[in-house]
Scaffold this active site. Structure first.
Site, PDB file in Angstrom:
ATOM      1  N   HIS A 156       0.839  -1.194   0.000  1.00 10.56           N
ATOM      2  CA  HIS A 156       0.000   0.000   0.000  1.00 10.56           C
ATOM      3  C   HIS A 156       0.880   1.252   0.000  1.00 10.56           C
ATOM      4  O   HIS A 156       2.092   1.186   0.205  1.00 10.56           O
ATOM      5  CB  HIS A 156      -0.920   0.030   1.222  1.00 10.56           C
ATOM      6  CG  HIS A 156      -2.112  -0.870   1.094  1.00 10.56           C
ATOM      7  ND1 HIS A 156      -2.073  -2.210   1.420  1.00 10.56           N
ATOM      8  CD2 HIS A 156      -3.386  -0.632   0.669  1.00 10.56           C
ATOM      9  CE1 HIS A 156      -3.259  -2.749   1.210  1.00 10.56           C
ATOM     10  NE2 HIS A 156      -4.075  -1.816   0.753  1.00 10.56           N
ATOM     11  N   LYS A 178      -0.552   4.768   4.612  1.00  9.22           N
ATOM     12  CA  LYS A 178      -1.362   3.791   5.345  1.00  9.22           C
ATOM     13  C   LYS A 178      -0.716   3.509   6.698  1.00  9.22           C
ATOM     14  O   LYS A 178       0.489   3.266   6.777  1.00  9.22           O
ATOM     15  CB  LYS A 178      -1.511   2.496   4.545  1.00  9.22           C
ATOM     16  CG  LYS A 178      -2.501   1.518   5.162  1.00  9.22           C
ATOM     17  CD  LYS A 178      -2.856   0.413   4.189  1.00  9.22           C
ATOM     18  CE  LYS A 178      -3.853  -0.564   4.794  1.00  9.22           C
ATOM     19  NZ  LYS A 178      -5.114   0.087   5.199  1.00  9.22           N
TER      20      LYS A 178
END
Length: 257
Positions: A145, A149
Site C-alpha cells: 500500500h 497507510k
C-alpha cells in the site's frame, strides 16, 4: 412507486476516501448526499457536526480511523440509528467488541475491503486452503500500500489470512507469522506468513501463495483506483438501509455465502 433516494452522510469528509465517497454518492441517483462531517471542530467546506449529520441520514459511510469508527458505532447504537458502513481497518479487540455490541441495535456492514474483486479473491483462497493440506502447502500473504497507510498488515490481508485459516479449520492468531527477522528457524507446519510493503502511491496489491515441493500456486488482486472501494461502499449502503440490526460484511452484501 418511485423510492426516495437513501440519505447518506459521509464521515471523514476531508480525507482522501471521504472526498471520493462524497463524489460517488452525488453521482448515484439512488442516493442523496445528506451531510458531510469530519473531526470535531472542523468547519467550512459544507461540513456539519456529527450530531447534525446523524439526524438527517439513513446510512453513514465511514472510512476514518478505528477509534473514531468504534465511537461512531456506539453513538449510532445509543440513538437507534442510522445504519453504518465501516471501511476503517486496524481495530483492536476492544474496538471490535464495541462495534459488535452496537450491531445488536443498528445494522453495520464492516469489511477490510469493499472491492468486489478482492472479496471474490477471499472466496477463492478459502476454497484453495480447504483443498491444499497445510502439511504439504505453505501459505504466504503479500500486500503493498501507499506510504500514508498506518496499519499493517492491511485489513484486506487479514481477510485473506482469515480465509486461509478458515479453510484449514484453525484460528488465524494461532498460526499467523506477521514479522520475520534474524534467525527464525525452520518454518512451522501450518504457519500463515505475512509480508508488507509501504511506499509511494500504491493503492493496494494483495496476493496469496500456496507453496509446495516443486510447485507454487499464486492468486492475486491489484487495485488501480480508490473508486472501486467507493463503488463497493455504495453497494453496501444500498443493501444495509432498512436492514435488521446485525454485523455484516461484503460477503453478505454480494451474496457470496
Amino acid at each position: 412507486m418511485v423510492q426516495p433516494p437513501i440519505r447518506v452522510a459521509v464521515a471523514g469528509a476531508l480525507g482522501r476516501m471521504g472526498r471520493q465517497m462524497a463524489e460517488a454518492v452525488l453521482a448515484d441517483p439512488r442516493l442523496a448526499l445528506a451531510a458531510r462531517f469530519h473531526r470535531p471542530g472542523s468547519v467550512g467546506d459544507g461540513l456539519v457536526s456529527r450530531d447534525e449529520a446523524l439526524a438527517v441520514a439513513d446510512v453513514v459511510i465511514d472510512f476514518t480511523m478505528p477509534a473514531a469508527s468504534a465511537d461512531l458505532a456506539r453513538v449510532c447504537a445509543n440513538r437507534g440509528g442510522p445504519a453504518l458502513v465501516i471501511g476503517s481497518t486496524g481495530f483492536d479487540a476492544v474496538e471490535l467488541a464495541d462495534i459488535t455490541a452496537a450491531a445488536k441495535t443498528v445494522p453495520i456492514v464492516r469489511s477490510g475491503s469493499f472491492s468486489l474483486g478482492l472479496n471474490m479473491l477471499v472466496g477463492l483462497v478459502e476454497r484453495a486452503a480447504r483443498a491444499l493440506a497445510p502439511e504439504d502447502w505453505d501459505a504466504e500473504i503479500f500486500e503493498a500500500h501507499h506510504r500514508h497507510k498506518i496499519d499493517a498488515p492491511s485489513g484486506s490481508a487479514l481477510m485473506l489470512g482469515q480465509a486461509v485459516a478458515g479453510g484449514r479449520g484453525v484460528g488465524l492468531d494461532a498460526v499467523a507469522r506477521r514479522v520475520r527477522g534474524g534467525v527464525t528457524g525452520a518454518r512451522p507446519v501450518g504457519e500463515i506468513g505475512f509480508a508488507v510493503v509501504r511506499g509511494g502511491s500504491i493503492v493496494g496489491e494483495h496476493s496469496v501463495s500456496f507453496c509446495a515441493e516443486g510447485e507454487l500456486v499464486t492468486v492475486s488482486h491489484a487495485a488501480g483506483d480508490r473508486i472501486m472501494f467507493a463503488r463497493g461502499a455504495i453497494a453496501a449502503a444500498l443493501w444495509v438501509s432498512g436492514r435488521s440490526p446485525g454485523e455484516y460484511d461484503m460477503r453478505d452484501v454480494l451474496g457470496l455465502d
